[in-house]
Design an enzyme around this catalytic site. Structure first.
Site, PDB file in Angstrom:
ATOM      1  N   THR A 237       0.844  -1.195   0.000  1.00 19.40           N
ATOM      2  CA  THR A 237       0.000   0.000   0.000  1.00 19.40           C
ATOM      3  C   THR A 237       0.882   1.248   0.000  1.00 19.40           C
ATOM      4  O   THR A 237       1.815   1.359   0.785  1.00 19.40           O
ATOM      5  CB  THR A 237      -0.933  -0.008   1.229  1.00 19.40           C
ATOM      6  OG1 THR A 237      -1.710  -1.201   1.160  1.00 19.40           O
ATOM      7  CG2 THR A 237      -1.847   1.202   1.242  1.00 19.40           C
ATOM      8  N   CYS A 324      31.611   5.786   6.609  1.00 16.06           N
ATOM      9  CA  CYS A 324      32.807   5.013   6.945  1.00 16.06           C
ATOM     10  C   CYS A 324      33.700   5.824   7.865  1.00 16.06           C
ATOM     11  O   CYS A 324      34.165   5.341   8.890  1.00 16.06           O
ATOM     12  CB  CYS A 324      33.607   4.670   5.697  1.00 16.06           C
ATOM     13  SG  CYS A 324      32.801   3.447   4.700  1.00 16.06           S
TER      14      CYS A 324
END
Lengths: 398, 99
Positions: A237, A324
């Site tokens: 949905t 990172c």
């Protein structure tokens, strides 16, 4: 304290017109778009209007837009969906080394499923060389996915040139345009791509709405099977308010694009020319072929995190550019790929501007940034002797 | 990535074990990718005491470089990797209590 948001590549505030466009779908038009009665029809209409707005932003046909929940989902969908759809033709994929994690990690996943992936290098400005793409193509190559503009270094890739090479060999091309769509002109026909990822919150739309452009006639395996939403290609949905918001944001972005570019470009240039006056500050990414509101640097002998915190204490919100480096004590793969030495890659800082950034903001920033660098260098373990060291070979512009 | 390819990496810190070893805490991050291996490692090391051993089970090849590198940067001891058919088991000894 003055607050200056300089992290527009992370996300953006909602445009007030977008919020207005979304509100009815939280309240009176709450129906399920699949329902046949009035509230459902209203919701369905909203989605189709949004599809037209999103398509227009990138010069696509409305039927070529599949709504998703994020840029990461669209990127995963493109890579896995094309890999699985064309695996009988070949099992080789080409990406660059500076893709977003939502391309690199699915690519690694596909390697474990038996696909071969080539990770193309980039030059010191972060550009993919189209001739490297040509050399990397094999008889097994089914997909080339190159990021349109890097959120970390701002460099804009020669996608049309790469597509031309790919098309000669009948190879499908995807580009991740999350950082570019809504910020620079993006035209799927000019770029000649088969798939394109773009995301609403990059152009003042809501989070939780994004899209994948899939050129008419291109087969793709769905990530999510279930109902008939999005033509059966993305079941579930729909998030109607967010999709309505994306459509409105795309309409406004298309309308205001040149105005936004003209607004941020001189502000960005001011930041770059001012920052480079400080010793041993290096611009990362391409000096010209870069996003108009994007300025990124490596500041030698300082940790990026320390800069972010000190700038935040002065009301300036910015980023180090890579999860990172900011979260995992690891050098940014993008910076390593453009030749920034490991010991300097930690000193990365990225400033991205938006339609709300003012000249006054930039004046304050230009005064504050050198002070922050100077203060951090005073207390840095490198405080003594850094002046005598050589600039790295990766220097793009000083 | 094959074992031979793994040795082409920055392998100065790589160490393979012939047998698995006992660990005080274990965590399974199979199917997780960068940077989850490093974020999980950081969290799990905080939960054990100095001198204790953590094992991390992963199939992420990038961990071959990253986990020994993380140990080196943070001053923890990387004890080695036990390799199975489809995953790696990393052993890390926590050195300082403050981490």
């Amino acid at each position: 304290m003055k607050e200056i948001y300089m992290d527009h590549v992370a996300t953006n505030p909602l445009h007030p017109e977008v919020l207005d466009a979304m509100m009815p779908y939280f309240k009176e038009h709450y129906g399920n778009p699949l329902s046949l009665y009035e509230p459902g029809m209203k919701a369905r209409e909203a989605i189709e209007n949004a599809r037209a707005g999103a398509a227009e932003l990138i010069n696509a046909k409305t039927g070529e837009i599949i709504f998703t929940a994020s840029g990461a989902e669209s990127n995963n969908f493109a890579l896995k969906g094309i890999a699985y759809a064309f695996q009988n033709k070949g099992k080789h994929i080409i990406v660059s080394k500076i893709e977003h994690h939502s391309i690199l990690n699915p690519a690694r996943f596909l390697e474990k499923q038996g696909f071969a992936v080539t990770y193309l290098p980039v030059d010191n400005h972060g550009l993919v060389n189209p001739s490297h793409v040509e050399k990397a193509i094999t008889d097994e190559t089914i997909l080339i996915s190159i990021i349109h503009a890097s959120p970390e270094i701002g460099t804009i890739q020669p996608i049309a040139e790469i597509s031309r090479i790919a098309k000669e060999k009948g190879i499908i091309v995807h580009t991740d345009s999350v950082a570019s769509a809504g910020n620079i002109p993006v035209d799927v026909l000019e770029l000649n791509v088969d798939l394109m990822t773009f995301s609403a919150h990059q152009f003042y739309g809501p989070k939780g709405a994004a899209a994948l452009y899939v050129r008419e006639g291109t087969r793709i395996v769905p990530l999510i099977y279930g109902g008939i939403q999005e033509g059966g290609r993305r079941a579930g949905t729909e998030n109607v308010p967010a999709i309505a918001g994306m459509g409105k944001a795309a309409e406004i972005a298309k309308r205001d694009l040149q105005k936004r570019i003209d607004h941020v470009t001189p502000l960005r240039d001011s930041i770059i020319s001012s920052a480079l006056k400080t010793d041993k500050v290096i611009l990362t990414g391409h000096p010209e072929k870069r996003l108009p509101g994007h300025a990124s640097f490596v500041v030698e002998y300082i940790e990026g995190e320390a800069m972010l915190l000190m700038l935040a204490a002065k009301g300036i919100y910015s980023a180090s550019g890579s999860a990172c480096s900011s979260k995992a004590l690891k050098s940014s793969p993008v910076l390593i790929s453009i030749g920034v030495p490991v010991h300097l890659a930690q000193g990365s800082v990225v400033f991205t501007l938006g339609k709300g950034t003012t000249g006054e903001d930039i004046n304050y920033f230009n005064e504050t940034f050198p002070q922050v660098i100077s203060r951090l260098r005073e207390i840095s373990p490198y405080a003594k002797g850094w002046e005598e060291t050589e600039a790295p070979a990766c220097t793009a512009k000083k | 990535m094959s074992l031979a390819e793994a040795h082409q990496l920055d392998n100065s810190r790589l160490k393979f074990l012939n047998e698995p070893m006992a660990a005080d805490a274990e965590t399974d991050i199979i199917y997780m990718m960068c940077p989850m291996h490093l974020l999980t490692l950081e969290d799990k090391v905080k939960e054990i005491k100095a001198g204790q051993i953590l094992s991390i089970l992963t199939d992420y090849d990038g961990a071959l470089e990253d986990i020994p590198g993380w140990c080196h940067k943070t001053g923890n001891e990387f004890l080695g990797i036990y390799e199975n058919a489809d995953h790696y088991k990393f052993y890390i000894k926590k050195i300082k209590e403050s981490q």
